[in-house]
Design an enzyme around this catalytic site. Structure first.
Site, PDB file in Angstrom:
ATOM      1  N   LYS A 112       0.851  -1.205   0.000  1.00 46.91           N
ATOM      2  CA  LYS A 112       0.000   0.000   0.000  1.00 46.91           C
ATOM      3  C   LYS A 112       0.879   1.244   0.000  1.00 46.91           C
ATOM      4  CE  LYS A 112      -4.376  -1.704   1.288  1.00 46.91           C
ATOM      5  NZ  LYS A 112      -4.981  -2.635   2.194  1.00 46.91           N
ATOM      6  N   LYS A 193      -3.481  -8.363  -8.259  1.00 46.79           N
ATOM      7  CA  LYS A 193      -4.504  -8.923  -7.368  1.00 46.79           C
ATOM      8  C   LYS A 193      -5.742  -8.019  -7.364  1.00 46.79           C
ATOM      9  CE  LYS A 193      -5.280  -8.172  -3.044  1.00 46.79           C
ATOM     10  NZ  LYS A 193      -6.020  -8.279  -1.788  1.00 46.79           N
ATOM     11  N   LYS A 196     -10.103  -3.647  -3.779  1.00 48.82           N
ATOM     12  CA  LYS A 196     -10.912  -2.421  -3.864  1.00 48.82           C
ATOM     13  C   LYS A 196     -10.008  -1.206  -3.952  1.00 48.82           C
ATOM     14  CE  LYS A 196     -14.242  -4.594  -1.025  1.00 48.82           C
ATOM     15  NZ  LYS A 196     -14.042  -5.005   0.346  1.00 48.82           N
TER      16      LYS A 196
END
Ligand code: AQP
Length: 327
Positions: A112, A193, A196
Site C-alpha cells: 500500500k 490482485k 478495492k
C-alpha cells in the site's frame, strides 16, 4: 471441536476476489461441524473510511452480501467487529509483546505504501488487531485469501510471544486458503490482485451496463482471434476459469490454442463472462433485494451475533488479563 473464524472489511462492494478467495469458503465451512464466527470488520475499515454514513451503509451491504450468498445465522455467529470492543483490549496486550520489525515486514502494508497510499498508525498496526480478532475466539482455522496468509502467520507469532511469556493462554491458529491458486488470488482487470483499493475490481452483484463496463476493462492485446495463443497467458481466460465447468473451459482453451476460423476473440470471452456473472449471482442478487427491504431483521441478526461473540471474547480477554498480571 474445530473453531473457524474470519472477517471481511466493509470497505465497499464485495468483489470476485472476496467471493472466490474468502466468502465462498466461509459459507461452505459454516455448513460443516464446528463453531463458526464470521464478522464484518468495521474497525479495520476505519483505517481508510472517513464518512460515517458510508461506513454504516457498507456494513449493511456486507451483512446482506453474506446472508444473500447463503451464510445462515443459525450455522454461524455473524457479527459486527465494533460490537466486540474486547478485541481492542486484546490488541494492546498483544502490542506490548510484539516487536516493530514484525509489522514492518507486512507485505500488505508495504504494497500500500509503495502505491502511494499514506499509511496511518491504524494501518500499520492492523495485523495486531487481526491477531486479536483471531485469538479472542480460540480460533483453530482462519479461512482467507492468499494475501492474508502472512497476517495469520503474524497472529501465530504473537500467540507464541504471549504464550512464551505467560503460559498457554491462546490457541495457535492456522490459515486455510482455497486449494486452487486462481481462487486464492483472483486477478483484477489489470492482472494485479483484485483489490478495492487498486480500483481493478468487479462487484459480484453488478449487472447490465455497469457489469459490461467493468468486464470491458479486462486488459487484452491487439492480436486477432485467428492467431493461435497460449490460453494461460490471457487474462479474460483466467476470469472464465473462475466460472466455467472443466469441459467448457477445456473447449475454450483448445479453440484459443488452435486459432484459425471460428476461434474466440477477446470480445467473445468477455461476453461469456458477463453472462456467467449475471447468471451465477442471480439468485443471491434477488435475495439481496429482499434482505435490504427488512432492516429490522438485519439489526436483530447483528444484535444476536454481538451477544454471542462478545461473551466469548470477554472470557478470553479475562484469561489473558489474569495471565499477565492485570487482575
Ligand atoms: N483478489 C483476491 N483474491 C482472493 N482473495 C481475496 N481477498 C481479497 N482480495 C482477494 C480475500 O477477501 C477477504 C476479505 O478481504 P479484506 O477484508 O482484506 O479486505 P477487502 O477490502 O475486502 O479486500 P481488498 O479488496 O483486497 O482490500 P484492500 O484493497 O483494502 O486491500 C480476505 O480473506 C482476503 O484474503
Amino acid at each position: 471441536m474445530t473453531t473457524y473464524l474470519s472477517g471481511v472489511q466493509p470497505s465497499g462492494k464485495q468483489h470476485l476476489g472476496n467471493y472466490f478467495g474468502a466468502i465462498r469458503q466461509h459459507v461452505e465451512l459454516s455448513k460443516e461441524e464446528g463453531e463458526h464466527f464470521f464478522f464484518i470488520a468495521d474497525y479495520h475499515a476505519l483505517t481508510t473510511s472517513r464518512d460515517a454514513g458510508e461506513l454504516r451503509e457498507h456494513v449493511r451491504e456486507m451483512l446482506v452480501t453474506y446472508l444473500a450468498l447463503g451464510l445462515d445465522p443459525e450455522d454461524a455467529v455473524v457479527f459486527r467487529h465494533s460490537d466486540v470492543p474486547e478485541v481492542c483490549e486484546l490488541t494492546w496486550l498483544l502490542a506490548c509483546v510484539t516487536g516493530m520489525g514484525l509489522l514492518e515486514r507486512a507485505h500488505s502494508y508495504k504494497d500500500k505504501k509503495a502505491r502511494g497510499i499514506k499509511p496511518n498508525v491504524g494501518l500499520f498496526t492492523y495485523p495486531i488487531l487481526m491477531a486479536a480478532d483471531i485469538l479472542a475466539y480460540d480460533s483453530d482455522v482462519v479461512p482467507v485469501g492468499k494475501d492474508q496468509v502472512q497476517h495469520v502467520e503474524m497472529a501465530q507469532d504473537m500467540c507464541g510471544y504471549f504464550n512464551g511469556f505467560y503460559g498457554d493462554v491462546f490457541v495457535r491458529p492456522e490459515a486455510r486458503i482455497p486449494k486452487d491458486e486462481l481462487f486464492a488470488k483472483v486477478p483484477g482487470v489489470d492482472g494485479e490482485k483484485m483489490s478495492k483499493s487498486y480500483g481493478n475490481d468487479v462487484w459480484i452483484f453488478a449487472t447490465g451496463k455497469p457489469l459490461k463496463k467493468a468486464v470491458a476493462r479486462i486488459v487484452t492485446d491487439s492480436r486477432p482471434p485467428e492467431e493461435p495463443k497460449d490460453p494461460d497467458e490471457l487474462l479474460p481466460m483466467q476470469f472464465l476459469a473462475l466460472f466455467l465447468s472443466a469441459d467448457e473451459l477445456e473447449d475454450w482453451r483448445e479453440r484459443v490454442r488452435r486459432g484459425g476460423d471460428g476461434a474466440p476473440g477477446y470480445g467473445h470471452m468477455k461476453q461469456r463472462l458477463v453472462e456467467l456473472i449475471e447468471d451465477v449471482f442471480a439468485p443471491a442478487r434477488a435475495r439481496r433485494e429482499e434482505l435490504l427491504a427488512d432492516p429490522g431483521e438485519l439489526e436483530r441478526i447483528l444484535a444476536r451475533g454481538a451477544e454471542a461473540a462478545r461473551a466469548r471474547a470477554r472470557a478470553t480477554v479475562d484469561r489473558a488479563y489474569r495471565a499477565c498480571g492485570l487482575r
